[in-house]
Design a protein around this motif. Structure first.
Motif, mmCIF file in Angstrom:
data_model
loop_
_atom_site.group_PDB
_atom_site.id
_atom_site.type_symbol
_atom_site.label_atom_id
_atom_site.label_comp_id
_atom_site.label_asym_id
_atom_site.label_seq_id
_atom_site.Cartn_x
_atom_site.Cartn_y
_atom_site.Cartn_z
ATOM 1 N N GLN A 11 0.820 -1.256 -0.179
ATOM 2 C CA GLN A 11 0.081 -0.066 -0.036
ATOM 3 C C GLN A 11 0.576 1.362 -0.046
ATOM 4 N N ARG A 12 0.351 2.377 -0.556
ATOM 5 C CA ARG A 12 1.219 3.459 -0.624
ATOM 6 C C ARG A 12 1.551 4.088 0.647
ATOM 7 N N ARG A 13 2.527 4.504 0.999
ATOM 8 C CA ARG A 13 2.799 5.108 2.130
ATOM 9 C C ARG A 13 3.322 6.607 1.964
ATOM 10 N N LEU A 14 3.204 7.362 3.004
ATOM 11 C CA LEU A 14 3.377 8.958 3.177
ATOM 12 C C LEU A 14 4.738 9.001 3.092
ATOM 13 N N ASN A 15 5.189 9.964 2.137
ATOM 14 C CA ASN A 15 6.622 10.255 2.357
ATOM 15 C C ASN A 15 6.823 11.746 3.240
ATOM 16 N N LEU A 16 8.038 12.225 3.653
ATOM 17 C CA LEU A 16 8.406 13.152 4.377
ATOM 18 C C LEU A 16 7.693 14.207 4.049
ATOM 19 N N ILE A 17 7.800 14.935 2.638
ATOM 20 C CA ILE A 17 6.919 16.050 2.267
ATOM 21 C C ILE A 17 5.349 15.976 2.411
ATOM 22 N N GLN A 18 4.910 14.771 1.940
ATOM 23 C CA GLN A 18 3.724 14.718 2.240
ATOM 24 C C GLN A 18 3.074 14.890 3.608
ATOM 25 N N ARG A 19 4.031 14.180 4.688
ATOM 26 C CA ARG A 19 3.645 14.204 5.982
ATOM 27 C C ARG A 19 3.693 15.440 6.655
ATOM 28 N N LEU A 20 4.598 16.294 6.175
ATOM 29 C CA LEU A 20 4.834 17.783 6.511
ATOM 30 C C LEU A 20 3.699 18.675 6.056
ATOM 31 N N ASN A 21 3.197 18.155 4.924
ATOM 32 C CA ASN A 21 2.023 19.017 4.112
ATOM 33 C C ASN A 21 0.750 18.809 5.075
ATOM 34 N N ILE A 22 0.672 17.569 5.208
ATOM 35 C CA ILE A 22 -0.545 17.051 6.034
ATOM 36 C C ILE A 22 -0.524 17.878 7.572
ATOM 37 N N ALA A 23 0.692 17.858 8.165
ATOM 38 C CA ALA A 23 0.758 18.751 9.395
ATOM 39 C C ALA A 23 0.432 20.078 9.469
ATOM 40 N N ILE A 24 1.127 20.666 8.227
ATOM 41 C CA ILE A 24 0.526 21.915 8.194
ATOM 42 C C ILE A 24 -0.852 22.142 7.760
ATOM 43 N N ASP A 25 -1.461 21.475 6.977
ATOM 44 C CA ASP A 25 -2.963 21.412 6.840
ATOM 45 C C ASP A 25 -3.504 21.401 8.077
ATOM 46 N N ILE A 26 -3.225 20.317 8.922
ATOM 47 C CA ILE A 26 -3.743 20.473 10.368
ATOM 48 C C ILE A 26 -3.633 21.706 11.123
ATOM 49 N N ALA A 27 -2.421 22.018 11.273
ATOM 50 C CA ALA A 27 -2.219 23.199 12.084
ATOM 51 C C ALA A 27 -3.314 24.549 11.491
ATOM 52 N N CYS A 28 -3.094 24.479 10.166
ATOM 53 C CA CYS A 28 -4.144 25.553 9.705
ATOM 54 C C CYS A 28 -5.487 25.422 10.019
ATOM 55 N N GLY A 29 -5.950 24.137 10.120
ATOM 56 C CA GLY A 29 -7.505 23.913 10.527
ATOM 57 C C GLY A 29 -7.634 24.083 11.841
ATOM 58 N N PHE A 30 -6.694 24.052 12.886
ATOM 59 C CA PHE A 30 -6.678 24.414 14.078
ATOM 60 C C PHE A 30 -6.600 25.677 14.471
ATOM 61 N N ASP A 31 -5.959 26.538 13.552
ATOM 62 C CA ASP A 31 -5.778 27.897 13.549
ATOM 63 C C ASP A 31 -6.982 28.623 13.500
ATOM 64 N N TYR A 32 -7.595 28.122 12.427
ATOM 65 C CA TYR A 32 -9.052 28.497 12.169
ATOM 66 C C TYR A 32 -10.022 28.149 13.225
ATOM 67 N N LEU A 33 -10.165 27.132 13.670
ATOM 68 C CA LEU A 33 -11.245 26.795 14.734
ATOM 69 C C LEU A 33 -10.913 27.453 16.073
ATOM 70 N N HIS A 34 -9.581 27.559 16.466
ATOM 71 C CA HIS A 34 -9.203 28.373 17.615
ATOM 72 C C HIS A 34 -9.172 29.810 17.591
ATOM 73 N N ASN A 35 -8.614 30.319 16.493
ATOM 74 C CA ASN A 35 -8.454 31.647 16.565
ATOM 75 C C ASN A 35 -9.401 32.603 15.587
ATOM 76 N N HIS A 36 -9.933 31.865 14.439
ATOM 77 C CA HIS A 36 -10.884 32.871 13.758
ATOM 78 C C HIS A 36 -12.540 32.281 13.604
ATOM 79 N N CYS A 37 -12.722 31.403 14.582
ATOM 80 C CA CYS A 37 -14.321 31.135 14.737
ATOM 81 C C CYS A 37 -14.664 32.181 16.122
#
Length: 175
Positions: free
Chosen positions: A19-45
């Motif tokens: 099965q496809r595994r995530l490489n380092l760049i994909q993991r970093l991009n996902i981590a950034i996406d999650i951080a942006c989501g929580f920034d929105y929930l915590h600071n912009h809602c």
């Protein structure tokens, strides 16, 4: 979503079927996406929202591998207190809510829900994404958790703790 959830990609059910595994760049991009989501929930809602159940299976991936925070069944609106601390105004129930390994010990001790809990769960998720082990992995013994395992392994070098699939990916790309 089209690419499933983060848990399926970090911990494929059957390692033998390539099965496809995530490489380092994909993991970093996902981590950034999650951080942006929580920034929105915590600071912009208004009021801010604490998701309260961050774990890999609650991170959904779309066609472009963009991560989206999902599962808001345990989410809480944070109401402001006069001293500028944010908290959930209702009393917490005695039953533990959230996912073992991703919740703070204070939660079980009757602490108040806060957006900081999402941040702490995010730290645990980041460790999981880099080392490739769940926070309550069966290889951990006694009261050892993902934090302690990481700390002990880092003293012997970062390569001792990194998810082996990331190392393989890097070798394959450079080799």
């Amino acid at each position: 979503m089209s690419n499933g959830n983060l848990d399926c990609l970090l911990h494929p059910p059957n390692e033998q079927n390539n099965q496809r595994r995530l490489n380092l760049i994909q993991r970093l991009n996902i981590a950034i996406d999650i951080a942006c989501g929580f920034d929105y929930l915590h600071n912009h809602c208004e009021p801010p929202i604490a998701q309260c159940d961050l774990k890999p299976s609650n991170i959904l991936l779309d066609d472009d591998m963009v991560a989206h925070v999902g599962d808001f069944r345990l989410a809480r609106f944070m109401l402001e207190e006069s001293n500028d601390q944010i908290f959930f105004s209702q009393t917490m129930s005695l039953a533990l809510k959230g996912s073992i390994g991703y919740i703070l010990p204070e939660y079980g001790a009757g602490g108040r829900i806060s957006t900081e809990w999402d941040v702490c769960s995010y730290k645990i998720l980041l460790l999981e994404m880099i080392i490739g082990k769940r926070p309550i992995d069966e290889t951990f013994c006694n009261s050892v958790d993902i934090h302690l395992v990481t700390e002990m392994a880092l003293s012997q070098g970062v390569m001792n703790i990194v998810d082996p699939s990331l190392l393989y990916e890097e070798i394959a790309e450079t080799g």
